[in-house]
Design an enzyme around this catalytic site. Structure first.
Site, PDB file in Angstrom:
ATOM      1  N   SER A   1      -4.663 -17.881   4.261  1.00 61.78           N
ATOM      2  CA  SER A   1      -3.681 -16.855   3.974  1.00 61.78           C
ATOM      3  C   SER A   1      -2.731 -16.670   5.278  1.00 61.78           C
ATOM      4  O   SER A   1      -3.543 -17.064   6.579  1.00 61.78           O
ATOM      5  CB  SER A   1      -5.045 -15.750   3.975  1.00 61.78           C
ATOM      6  OG  SER A   1      -3.975 -14.356   4.476  1.00 61.78           O
TER       7      SER A   1
ATOM      8  N   HIS B   1       3.665 -13.156  13.716  1.00 61.68           N
ATOM      9  CA  HIS B   1       4.558 -12.140  14.122  1.00 61.68           C
ATOM     10  C   HIS B   1       5.550 -13.023  15.358  1.00 61.68           C
ATOM     11  O   HIS B   1       4.714 -13.624  16.265  1.00 61.68           O
ATOM     12  CB  HIS B   1       3.607 -11.481  14.192  1.00 61.68           C
ATOM     13  CG  HIS B   1       2.672 -10.704  13.359  1.00 61.68           C
ATOM     14  ND1 HIS B   1       3.592  -9.143  12.883  1.00 61.68           N
ATOM     15  CD2 HIS B   1       2.142 -10.208  13.029  1.00 61.68           C
ATOM     16  CE1 HIS B   1       2.461  -8.597  11.980  1.00 61.68           C
ATOM     17  NE2 HIS B   1       1.783  -8.905  12.175  1.00 61.68           N
TER      18      HIS B   1
ATOM     19  N   HIS C   1       4.581 -13.493   5.601  1.00 59.85           N
ATOM     20  CA  HIS C   1       3.111 -13.200   5.052  1.00 59.85           C
ATOM     21  C   HIS C   1       3.237 -14.698   4.041  1.00 59.85           C
ATOM     22  O   HIS C   1       3.978 -14.346   3.011  1.00 59.85           O
ATOM     23  CB  HIS C   1       2.641 -12.333   4.691  1.00 59.85           C
ATOM     24  CG  HIS C   1       1.410 -11.971   3.470  1.00 59.85           C
ATOM     25  ND1 HIS C   1       1.705 -12.094   2.420  1.00 59.85           N
ATOM     26  CD2 HIS C   1       0.251 -12.211   3.449  1.00 59.85           C
ATOM     27  CE1 HIS C   1       0.143 -12.429   1.832  1.00 59.85           C
ATOM     28  NE2 HIS C   1      -0.580 -11.527   2.694  1.00 59.85           N
TER      29      HIS C   1
ATOM     30  N   ASN D   1      -0.023 -15.956   0.809  1.00 56.88           N
ATOM     31  CA  ASN D   1      -1.571 -16.048   0.593  1.00 56.88           C
ATOM     32  C   ASN D   1      -1.447 -16.627  -0.393  1.00 56.88           C
ATOM     33  O   ASN D   1      -0.462 -16.769  -1.694  1.00 56.88           O
ATOM     34  CB  ASN D   1      -2.505 -14.994   0.212  1.00 56.88           C
ATOM     35  CG  ASN D   1      -3.600 -15.034  -0.004  1.00 56.88           C
ATOM     36  OD1 ASN D   1      -3.672 -14.938  -1.176  1.00 56.88           O
ATOM     37  ND2 ASN D   1      -4.844 -14.865   0.916  1.00 56.88           N
TER      38      ASN D   1
ATOM     39  N   ARG E   1      -4.912 -18.801  -3.181  1.00 55.17           N
ATOM     40  CA  ARG E   1      -6.351 -18.256  -3.270  1.00 55.17           C
ATOM     41  C   ARG E   1      -6.140 -19.191  -5.368  1.00 55.17           C
ATOM     42  O   ARG E   1      -5.668 -18.812  -5.944  1.00 55.17           O
ATOM     43  CB  ARG E   1      -6.486 -17.101  -3.223  1.00 55.17           C
ATOM     44  CG  ARG E   1      -5.786 -15.792  -4.140  1.00 55.17           C
ATOM     45  CD  ARG E   1      -6.075 -15.049  -3.671  1.00 55.17           C
ATOM     46  NE  ARG E   1      -6.081 -13.685  -4.202  1.00 55.17           N
ATOM     47  CZ  ARG E   1      -4.342 -12.860  -4.057  1.00 55.17           C
ATOM     48  NH1 ARG E   1      -3.955 -13.504  -2.856  1.00 55.17           N
ATOM     49  NH2 ARG E   1      -4.364 -11.926  -4.907  1.00 55.17           N
TER      50      ARG E   1
ATOM     51  N   HIS F   1      14.647 -15.347  -1.192  1.00 56.29           N
ATOM     52  CA  HIS F   1      14.709 -15.262  -2.529  1.00 56.29           C
ATOM     53  C   HIS F   1      15.095 -16.819  -3.446  1.00 56.29           C
ATOM     54  O   HIS F   1      14.286 -16.726  -4.812  1.00 56.29           O
ATOM     55  CB  HIS F   1      15.311 -13.916  -2.800  1.00 56.29           C
ATOM     56  CG  HIS F   1      14.715 -13.014  -3.163  1.00 56.29           C
ATOM     57  ND1 HIS F   1      13.191 -12.510  -3.598  1.00 56.29           N
ATOM     58  CD2 HIS F   1      14.198 -11.985  -1.901  1.00 56.29           C
ATOM     59  CE1 HIS F   1      12.310 -11.479  -3.678  1.00 56.29           C
ATOM     60  NE2 HIS F   1      13.011 -10.745  -2.073  1.00 56.29           N
TER      61      HIS F   1
ATOM     62  N   HIS G   1       2.829   6.062   1.165  1.00 55.15           N
ATOM     63  CA  HIS G   1       2.926   7.085   1.857  1.00 55.15           C
ATOM     64  C   HIS G   1       4.171   7.318   3.118  1.00 55.15           C
ATOM     65  O   HIS G   1       4.318   8.710   3.579  1.00 55.15           O
ATOM     66  CB  HIS G   1       1.657   7.579   3.069  1.00 55.15           C
ATOM     67  CG  HIS G   1       1.720   6.443   3.837  1.00 55.15           C
ATOM     68  ND1 HIS G   1       0.778   5.184   3.419  1.00 55.15           N
ATOM     69  CD2 HIS G   1       1.806   5.793   5.078  1.00 55.15           C
ATOM     70  CE1 HIS G   1       1.050   4.643   4.612  1.00 55.15           C
ATOM     71  NE2 HIS G   1       1.375   5.024   5.270  1.00 55.15           N
TER      72      HIS G   1
END
Length: 300
Positions: free
Chosen positions: A93, A97, A107, A109, A111, A141, A171
Site C-alpha cells: 500500500s 503527497h 495512492h 494498493n 493485496r 486513465h 458528506h
C-alpha cells in the site's frame, strides 16, 4: 493454488522497485525503513520518505499478517462465527503527497487475502490532483485502461466505475480526485483462475511508476503562488477525511491490530480546514471542484 510465499515475494520486490523509482525521481530524499511485527502473527516493512525535492511525505508499505480470523473478517467472508479458521493477508500500500500543488497525490494498493478455503485479490490505483489537468487525467486513465485491456476487455469499465463510487466523499458530495480503478474479491470462477487474477494484480502494481513518474516530471517545474499552496492544503484535508471515514484499508489495519503508525502513514504531513471556504468564480479552483464528479470518461 499459488503458494502464498510466491505472492508475498512479488509484493516485497514490488515495494523495492517502487521505492527505487521514487527516490530517483525525487533526487534528494531517501526512504527510511521501519520493520515491525504483529503479536498475533506476521509483520511488515514500513518505508517513509519525507522532505524531498518533490515528495513532501510518502510511504510504501509491505505487510504479511496472519492468525486466527477475527469475527468481523468472518462476517465479510461469509464464514460462520462459530467456525475456527485462520486468515492470511499480504500486499503493498502506498501514498505519495508531493510538496508542489500541481503534482498530484497518488495512492495504490494491491493485496491478497485468504481465510480457510476462500481467497481473493483486491486493490486499485487512483489519482488525486489538487488542480485537475484534463490531459494528465487522460494520460493516467489511458495507462490503466491499457493494463486492464491486457487481461480482460471488461476490466477497465467495470473497475473504473467501482473506483468512481468507492472514492466518493459522501458528506462532501464530491469525488476524492479523478479516480482510477478499484477492485475487490477477485477470486476464481469458471472464467478466471487464481493465476490469471494474480497476473492482473502484478500488472497493476508494475504500472505504478509508468503512470505516475511522467506526471511528476511534467509538473514539478511549474511556478505556483502561496494561494495555490493553501488550496493544496485544503484538498489534502479532503483526502484525510476520506481515509479516516471511508477507507477500507485503514479500517482493516486498525481492526486487525495492525501497526498504527504504518496504517496512518497515508495522512498528509500538513492540511487545513477553512470554515465554509468559497472559491472565486471562473478560477482554477472552481474548475477543479466542478470536475470532481463521477462518470467522467476523460475522452477514452
Amino acid at each position: 493454488m499459488i503458494d502464498k510465499e510466491v505472492i508475498e515475494n512479488f509484493f516485497r520486490n514490488l515495494q523495492n522497485e517502487i521505492c527505487t523509482g521514487l527516490e530517483k525521481a525525487d533526487g534528494k530524499a531517501k526512504f527510511k525503513e521501519d520493520s515491525w511485527k504483529r503479536p498475533e502473527g506476521g509483520g511488515g516493512r514500513t518505508r517513509v520518505i519525507q522532505d524531498g525535492a518533490i515528495i513532501e511525505k510518502g510511504g510504501v508499505n509491505f505487510s504479511a499478517v496472519y492468525g486466527n480470523c477475527p469475527d468481523f473478517l468472518k462476517k465479510e467472508a461469509g464464514i460462520p462465527e462459530s467456525e475456527s479458521v485462520t486468515f492470511h493477508a499480504t500486499g503493498v500500500s502506498l501514498v505519495i503527497h508531493p510538496n508542489h500543488p500541481f503534482v498530484p497525490i497518488i495512492h495504490m494498493n494491491v493485496r491478497y487475502f485468504e481465510a480457510g478455503s476462500m481467497w481473493w485479490f483486491g486493490g486499485g490505483i487512483d489519482l488525486t490532483p489538487h488542480y485537475i489537468d484534463e490531459d494528465d487525467a487522460r494520460f493516467f486513465h489511458k495507462q490503466l485502461k491499457d493494463v486492464c485491456d491486457l487481461h480482460n476487455p471488461s476490466y477497465y469499465s467495470e473497475f473504473k466505475k467501482w473506483a468512481d463510487e468507492y472514492f466518493f466523499i459522501k458528506h462532501r458530495n464530491e469525488t476524492r480526485g479523478i479516480g482510477g480503478i478499484f477492485f475487490d474479491r477477485l477470486s476464481g470462477n469458471t472464467d478466471f483462475t487464481i493465476g490469471q487474477r494474480f497476473d492482473f494484480v502484478k500488472s497493476v502494481g508494475n504500472s505504478f511508476l509508468t503512470a505516475y513518474l511522467p506526471l511528476i516530471e511534467k509538473n514539478r517545474t511549474k511556478s505556483y503562488s502561496e494561494e495555490n499552496r493553501q488550496w493544496q492544503l485544503l484538498r489534502r484535508g479532503r483526502y484525510a477525511e476520506f481515509n479516516l471515514v471511508y477507507d477500507r484499508g485503514t479500517k482493516f489495519g486498525l481492526f486487525t491490530n495492525g501497526r498504527t503508525e504504518s496504517i496512518l502513514m497515508s495522512l498528509p504531513p500538513l492540511a487545513r480546514w477553512d470554515y465554509n471556504h468559497l472559491v472565486d468564480p471562473n478560477s482554477l479552483e472552481e474548475k477543479t471542484l466542478k470536475t470532481l464528479n463521477m462518470g467522467n470518461t476523460w475522452g477514452l
